[in-house]
Design a protein around this motif. Structure first.
Motif, PDB file in Angstrom:
ATOM      1  N   VAL A  60       0.838  -1.203   0.000  1.00  0.00           N
ATOM      2  CA  VAL A  60       0.000   0.000   0.000  1.00  0.00           C
ATOM      3  C   VAL A  60       0.872   1.252   0.000  1.00  0.00           C
ATOM      4  O   VAL A  60       0.553   2.240  -0.673  1.00  0.00           O
ATOM      5  N   SER A  61       1.985   1.234   0.722  1.00  0.00           N
ATOM      6  CA  SER A  61       2.838   2.424   0.790  1.00  0.00           C
ATOM      7  C   SER A  61       3.497   2.733  -0.554  1.00  0.00           C
ATOM      8  O   SER A  61       3.797   3.879  -0.849  1.00  0.00           O
ATOM      9  N   THR A  62       3.705   1.711  -1.393  1.00  0.00           N
ATOM     10  CA  THR A  62       4.312   1.942  -2.702  1.00  0.00           C
ATOM     11  C   THR A  62       3.275   2.022  -3.827  1.00  0.00           C
ATOM     12  O   THR A  62       3.633   2.235  -4.978  1.00  0.00           O
ATOM     13  N   ALA A  63       2.010   1.855  -3.477  1.00  0.00           N
ATOM     14  CA  ALA A  63       0.948   1.874  -4.496  1.00  0.00           C
ATOM     15  C   ALA A  63       0.694   3.299  -4.983  1.00  0.00           C
ATOM     16  O   ALA A  63       1.128   4.279  -4.379  1.00  0.00           O
ATOM     17  N   LEU A  64      -0.028   3.383  -6.053  1.00  0.00           N
ATOM     18  CA  LEU A  64      -0.441   4.678  -6.574  1.00  0.00           C
ATOM     19  C   LEU A  64      -1.360   5.361  -5.570  1.00  0.00           C
ATOM     20  O   LEU A  64      -2.070   4.690  -4.817  1.00  0.00           O
ATOM     21  N   PRO A  65      -1.370   6.685  -5.568  1.00  0.00           N
ATOM     22  CA  PRO A  65      -2.228   7.404  -4.617  1.00  0.00           C
ATOM     23  C   PRO A  65      -3.704   7.012  -4.717  1.00  0.00           C
ATOM     24  O   PRO A  65      -4.396   6.924  -3.707  1.00  0.00           O
ATOM     25  N   VAL A  66      -4.181   6.759  -5.906  1.00  0.00           N
ATOM     26  CA  VAL A  66      -5.590   6.370  -6.079  1.00  0.00           C
ATOM     27  C   VAL A  66      -5.855   5.039  -5.387  1.00  0.00           C
ATOM     28  O   VAL A  66      -6.871   4.867  -4.694  1.00  0.00           O
ATOM     29  N   ASP A  67      -4.932   4.097  -5.555  1.00  0.00           N
ATOM     30  CA  ASP A  67      -5.092   2.787  -4.925  1.00  0.00           C
ATOM     31  C   ASP A  67      -4.968   2.888  -3.404  1.00  0.00           C
ATOM     32  O   ASP A  67      -5.697   2.218  -2.664  1.00  0.00           O
ATOM     33  N   ARG A  68      -4.031   3.720  -2.952  1.00  0.00           N
ATOM     34  CA  ARG A  68      -3.889   3.940  -1.505  1.00  0.00           C
ATOM     35  C   ARG A  68      -5.159   4.536  -0.918  1.00  0.00           C
ATOM     36  O   ARG A  68      -5.608   4.155   0.159  1.00  0.00           O
ATOM     37  N   LEU A  69      -5.752   5.488  -1.619  1.00  0.00           N
ATOM     38  CA  LEU A  69      -6.978   6.131  -1.156  1.00  0.00           C
ATOM     39  C   LEU A  69      -8.103   5.104  -1.073  1.00  0.00           C
ATOM     40  O   LEU A  69      -8.848   5.067  -0.069  1.00  0.00           O
ATOM     41  N   THR A  70      -8.233   4.268  -2.074  1.00  0.00           N
ATOM     42  CA  THR A  70      -9.262   3.230  -2.062  1.00  0.00           C
ATOM     43  C   THR A  70      -9.046   2.273  -0.882  1.00  0.00           C
ATOM     44  O   THR A  70     -10.001   1.928  -0.170  1.00  0.00           O
ATOM     45  N   PHE A  71      -7.803   1.872  -0.667  1.00  0.00           N
ATOM     46  CA  PHE A  71      -7.502   0.974   0.452  1.00  0.00           C
ATOM     47  C   PHE A  71      -7.840   1.629   1.787  1.00  0.00           C
ATOM     48  O   PHE A  71      -8.465   1.005   2.656  1.00  0.00           O
ATOM     49  N   MET A  72      -7.450   2.896   1.942  1.00  0.00           N
ATOM     50  CA  MET A  72      -7.705   3.581   3.215  1.00  0.00           C
ATOM     51  C   MET A  72      -9.206   3.741   3.458  1.00  0.00           C
ATOM     52  O   MET A  72      -9.675   3.626   4.589  1.00  0.00           O
ATOM     53  N   ARG A  73      -9.971   4.012   2.412  1.00  0.00           N
ATOM     54  CA  ARG A  73     -11.426   4.141   2.568  1.00  0.00           C
ATOM     55  C   ARG A  73     -12.068   2.815   2.974  1.00  0.00           C
ATOM     56  O   ARG A  73     -13.005   2.792   3.766  1.00  0.00           O
TER      57      ARG A  73
END
Length: 168
Positions: free
Chosen positions: A26-39
């Protein structure tokens, strides 16, 4: 996490969220993917978080959402700019083609105009020569009429005499 949210498997979801491999991915993922994961993760984690942790998590979530939105706006602006430049380039090319066609038409018109001028000049020259010949002929006829009237006949052309020298 999406599948686990439908089955209400909180403990398994929390295990996945806290897994070191998942955190690294998650820390190396794209910001969009990180945002989806955090949500998705907040739905499982909010019960185990203090008010300060929840507030910090939401602050991170908002910053990440702003960053993603800003990135989308930049991409959209870049796309619009690229589209504008492409359309402008096509318009410039269209104008150049029109200008080129106009220049070709102008050159063809000037060429026709030149040949027309030459043709007119030749016709005028031919007409002047014909008029001059006609005037000369008329002058000769009038001259002969006057000579006949006054009794002056033109002399018949004389034959050239050949001189032969005999060497005997």
């Amino acid at each position: 996490l999406i599948a686990l949210s439908y089955t209400n498997e909180r403990t398994e979801a929390l295990g996945i969220i806290q897994d070191k491999t998942v955190k690294s991915a998650v820390s190396t993922a794209l910001p969009v993917d990180r945002l989806t994961f955090m949500r998705l993760a907040i739905g499982f984690r909010h019960d185990n978080m203090s008010a300060d942790e929840t507030n910090d998590y939401y602050q991170q979530l908002l910053l990440l959402a702003d960053s993603v939105n800003e990135q989308k706006q930049k991409e959209s602006a870049s796309e619009i700019q690229a589209k504008y430049q492409f359309e402008r380039q096509q318009e410039d090319e269209r104008k150049l083609v029109q200008e080129n066609n106009l220049l070709k038409e102008n050159a063809a018109f000037k060429r026709k105009q030149f040949f027309f001028f030459i043709a007119i000049a030749l016709l005028v020259t031919l007409l002047m020569v014909m008029i001059a010949l006609r005037l000369r002929q008329r002058t000769l006829v009038q001259s002969n009429i006057l000579k006949t009237y006054w009794g002056l006949r033109p002399k018949p052309p004389q034959k050239a005499k050949k001189h032969l020298k005999d060497k005997t």
